[in-house]
Design an enzyme around this catalytic site. Structure first.
Site, PDB file in Angstrom:
ATOM      1  N   THR A   1       0.102   0.938   6.904  1.00  0.00           N
ATOM      2  CA  THR A   1       0.148  -0.172   5.953  1.00  0.00           C
ATOM      3  C   THR A   1       0.340  -1.472   6.720  1.00  0.00           C
ATOM      4  O   THR A   1       1.108  -1.522   7.683  1.00  0.00           O
ATOM      5  CB  THR A   1       1.294  -0.012   4.928  1.00  0.00           C
ATOM      6  OG1 THR A   1       1.404  -1.230   4.182  1.00  0.00           O
ATOM      7  CG2 THR A   1       2.631   0.295   5.583  1.00  0.00           C
ATOM      8  N   GLY A   2      -0.365  -2.496   6.308  1.00  0.00           N
ATOM      9  CA  GLY A   2      -0.237  -3.767   7.010  1.00  0.00           C
ATOM     10  C   GLY A   2      -1.502  -4.576   6.886  1.00  0.00           C
ATOM     11  O   GLY A   2      -2.345  -4.300   6.020  1.00  0.00           O
TER      12      GLY A   2
ATOM     13  N   ARG B   1     -14.388  -7.152   0.327  1.00  0.00           N
ATOM     14  CA  ARG B   1     -13.615  -6.843   1.533  1.00  0.00           C
ATOM     15  C   ARG B   1     -12.996  -5.442   1.426  1.00  0.00           C
ATOM     16  O   ARG B   1     -12.438  -5.064   0.409  1.00  0.00           O
ATOM     17  CB  ARG B   1     -12.513  -7.883   1.708  1.00  0.00           C
ATOM     18  CG  ARG B   1     -11.583  -7.650   2.906  1.00  0.00           C
ATOM     19  CD  ARG B   1     -10.307  -6.937   2.505  1.00  0.00           C
ATOM     20  NE  ARG B   1      -9.335  -6.886   3.605  1.00  0.00           N
ATOM     21  CZ  ARG B   1      -8.228  -6.140   3.564  1.00  0.00           C
ATOM     22  NH1 ARG B   1      -7.959  -5.396   2.530  1.00  0.00           N
ATOM     23  NH2 ARG B   1      -7.394  -6.153   4.576  1.00  0.00           N
ATOM     24  N   VAL B   2     -13.104  -4.658   2.497  1.00  0.00           N
ATOM     25  CA  VAL B   2     -12.470  -3.351   2.566  1.00  0.00           C
ATOM     26  C   VAL B   2     -11.505  -3.371   3.742  1.00  0.00           C
ATOM     27  O   VAL B   2     -11.852  -3.842   4.827  1.00  0.00           O
ATOM     28  CB  VAL B   2     -13.521  -2.230   2.752  1.00  0.00           C
ATOM     29  CG1 VAL B   2     -12.836  -0.882   2.930  1.00  0.00           C
ATOM     30  CG2 VAL B   2     -14.474  -2.184   1.558  1.00  0.00           C
ATOM     31  N   GLY B   3     -10.289  -2.906   3.513  1.00  0.00           N
ATOM     32  CA  GLY B   3      -9.282  -2.888   4.577  1.00  0.00           C
ATOM     33  C   GLY B   3      -9.293  -1.589   5.358  1.00  0.00           C
ATOM     34  O   GLY B   3     -10.267  -0.833   5.332  1.00  0.00           O
ATOM     35  N   ASP B   4      -8.194  -1.336   6.022  1.00  0.00           N
ATOM     36  CA  ASP B   4      -8.112  -0.160   6.906  1.00  0.00           C
ATOM     37  C   ASP B   4      -7.833   1.140   6.160  1.00  0.00           C
ATOM     38  O   ASP B   4      -8.193   2.217   6.637  1.00  0.00           O
ATOM     39  CB  ASP B   4      -6.976  -0.373   7.919  1.00  0.00           C
ATOM     40  CG  ASP B   4      -5.637  -0.568   7.216  1.00  0.00           C
ATOM     41  OD1 ASP B   4      -5.575  -1.387   6.273  1.00  0.00           O
ATOM     42  OD2 ASP B   4      -4.661   0.103   7.579  1.00  0.00           O
TER      43      ASP B   4
ATOM     44  N   GLY C   1      -4.806  -5.202   7.280  1.00  0.00           N
ATOM     45  CA  GLY C   1      -5.850  -4.216   7.566  1.00  0.00           C
ATOM     46  C   GLY C   1      -6.834  -4.575   8.656  1.00  0.00           C
ATOM     47  O   GLY C   1      -7.285  -3.702   9.406  1.00  0.00           O
TER      48      GLY C   1
ATOM     49  N   THR D   1       0.841  -1.202   0.000  1.00  0.00           N
ATOM     50  CA  THR D   1       0.000   0.000   0.000  1.00  0.00           C
ATOM     51  C   THR D   1       0.876   1.253   0.000  1.00  0.00           C
ATOM     52  O   THR D   1       2.020   1.197   0.441  1.00  0.00           O
ATOM     53  CB  THR D   1      -0.852  -0.050   1.286  1.00  0.00           C
ATOM     54  OG1 THR D   1      -1.817  -1.072   1.117  1.00  0.00           O
ATOM     55  CG2 THR D   1      -1.540   1.254   1.594  1.00  0.00           C
TER      56      THR D   1
HETATM   57  N1  ASP Z   1      -3.581  -2.209   4.809  1.00  0.00           N
HETATM   58  C1  ASP Z   1      -3.939  -2.676   3.496  1.00  0.00           C
HETATM   59  C2  ASP Z   1      -5.224  -3.454   3.581  1.00  0.00           C
HETATM   60  O1  ASP Z   1      -5.381  -4.218   4.514  1.00  0.00           O
HETATM   61  C3  ASP Z   1      -2.895  -3.539   2.897  1.00  0.00           C
HETATM   62  C4  ASP Z   1      -1.532  -2.934   2.851  1.00  0.00           C
HETATM   63  O2  ASP Z   1      -1.169  -2.151   3.694  1.00  0.00           O
HETATM   64  O3  ASP Z   1      -0.782  -3.241   1.913  1.00  0.00           O
HETATM   65  O4  ASP Z   1      -6.035  -3.335   2.715  1.00  0.00           O
END
Ligand code: ASP
Length: 362
Positions: free
Chosen positions: A278-279, A256-259, A281, A228
């Site tokens: 980033t991580g 699905r929706v992340g953070d 989510g 990300t």
């Molecule tokens: N945080 C993002 C998600 O979970 C993924 C990422 O950081 O690469 O959608």
């Protein structure tokens, strides 16, 4: 008396026009019983920090050519944001410009380089927040918008809403004249192969029953990179902004929706603190990571470094949430902790020195 009043009004007006001076002009206090201090406060150190995702970034798996290419795009992104800030432009413009460059590169999991969903599609999310006004814009589940961060900005500035998703968000993008691209624009061989590996690993070891998420991480999935992108910036007026853009996680399921597009989870900014994360989510949402860092600065008076470290290196580690974040305070202090092996990241301040790192030590 009138002259004194006029002078103090002038002082207020100047202070409002040039808050970056950090102090009001040295005029006598109109109230002799009230002590005023004209001691200059240190001017905020304006600057920009970016990330290009965290994850298991092994030196061995990154060829020297690929590393050089990645560092060059990160530097170009920093320089775009820095150029805007140097001319007195807003942190919001700097963050938007820096993220657009990363979105246009196939090297990062955002825009052009977005990862694939379980069904083999690309669904993009992004958010932007203005710390000074607390205005925010977020978008999720986009399939045709070339630069999701620009649509997040339109949602913030041109709609009465904070978040728009899917088809509705894309209809709004069309209305606003933003660039729409066919789905094949997001196809990259590398991301496609990553999905094939994730599907094969999943077939070998099906997800354990009762897993709360539609998404699950296969044992082999531990070799993932998140990828990300995000930016935080402080402008010469002392205003902070934060933005994040992503393709989400490889093999993600059912809308699905992340953070990243969730204000307070992957993206947040207020008057004193800006964060882009980033991580993995799901953890960042449940631990409201970005807001937690800023709340610690605000309520507990922690430094940005201590607050960010506590959340990423302690709370998230204990929870099993892999990833990292970039954070900046109103003085321009920066923190970039990550609990994964590496995180693409960079910083450029008023001195114009570009610094880009990938691994823990460089
Ligand atoms: N945080 C993002 C998600 O979970 C993924 C990422 O950081 O690469 O959608």
């Amino acid at each position: 008396m009138i002259a004194v009043r006029l002078r103090s009004l002038a002082a207020i007006a100047l202070g409002a026009l040039f808050p970056s001076l950090g102090c009001s002009p040295a005029l006598p206090s109109p109230r002799p019983d009230v002590e005023t201090t004209n001691a200059p406060r240190p001017a905020p150190r304006w600057g920009i920090a970016i990330h290009g995702g965290a994850g298991v970034l092994d030196r061995a798996s990154l060829s020297p050519e690929r590393e050089a290419e990645t560092r060059a795009v990160l530097a170009a992104s920093l320089e775009a944001g820095h150029g805007i800030l140097a001319k007195g432009g807003s942190s919001l413009d700097a963050v938007t410009a820096a993220i657009r460059i990363l979105e246009d590169s196939p090297l990062f999991n955002a825009g052009k380089g977005a990862v694939f969903t379980h069904e083999g599609t690309n669904e993009l999310d992004a958010a932007l927040m203005n710390g000074h006004t607390r205005e925010a814009g977020a978008v999720a589940g986009l399939r045709h918008v070339r630069n999701p961060i620009t649509l997040a900005r339109s949602v913030m500035e041109k709609s009465p809403h904070v978040m728009m998703i899917g088809e509705g968000a894309e209809r709004f993008a069309e209305q606003e004249g933003l660039e729409l691209v066919p789905e094949r624009y997001f196809y990259t061989e590398e991301r496609w192969q990553a999905l094939q590996r994730a599907l094969a690993a999943e077939k070998k070891a099906p997800p354990p029953q009762g897993k709360p998420q539609g998404f699950w991480e296969s044992p082999a999935g531990r070799d993932h990179k998140f990828g990300t992108v995000g930016a935080v910036a402080l402008d010469q007026a002392g205003h902070l902004a934060a933005g994040t853009s992503t393709g989400g996680m490889t093999n993600k399921r059912f809308g699905r929706v992340g953070d990243s597009p969730i204000i307070g989870a992957g993206t947040y900014a207020d008057e004193g603190c800006a964060v882009s994360a980033t991580g993995h989510g799901e953890y960042f949402i449940r631990y409201t990571v970005a807001r937690d860092v800023c709340a610690r600065v605000d309520y507990a008076g922690m430094t940005i470094g201590a607050a960010a470290d506590r959340v990423v290196m302690d709370i998230l580690v204990k929870a099993g949430g892999e990833g990292g974040l970039i954070a900046m305070d109103a003085q321009g202090n920066v923190a970039m902790p990550f609990n994964s092996k590496g995180m693409y990241r960079g910083y450029m301040g008023a001195d114009g020195i570009t610094s880009v790192s990938i691994f823990r030590d460089r």
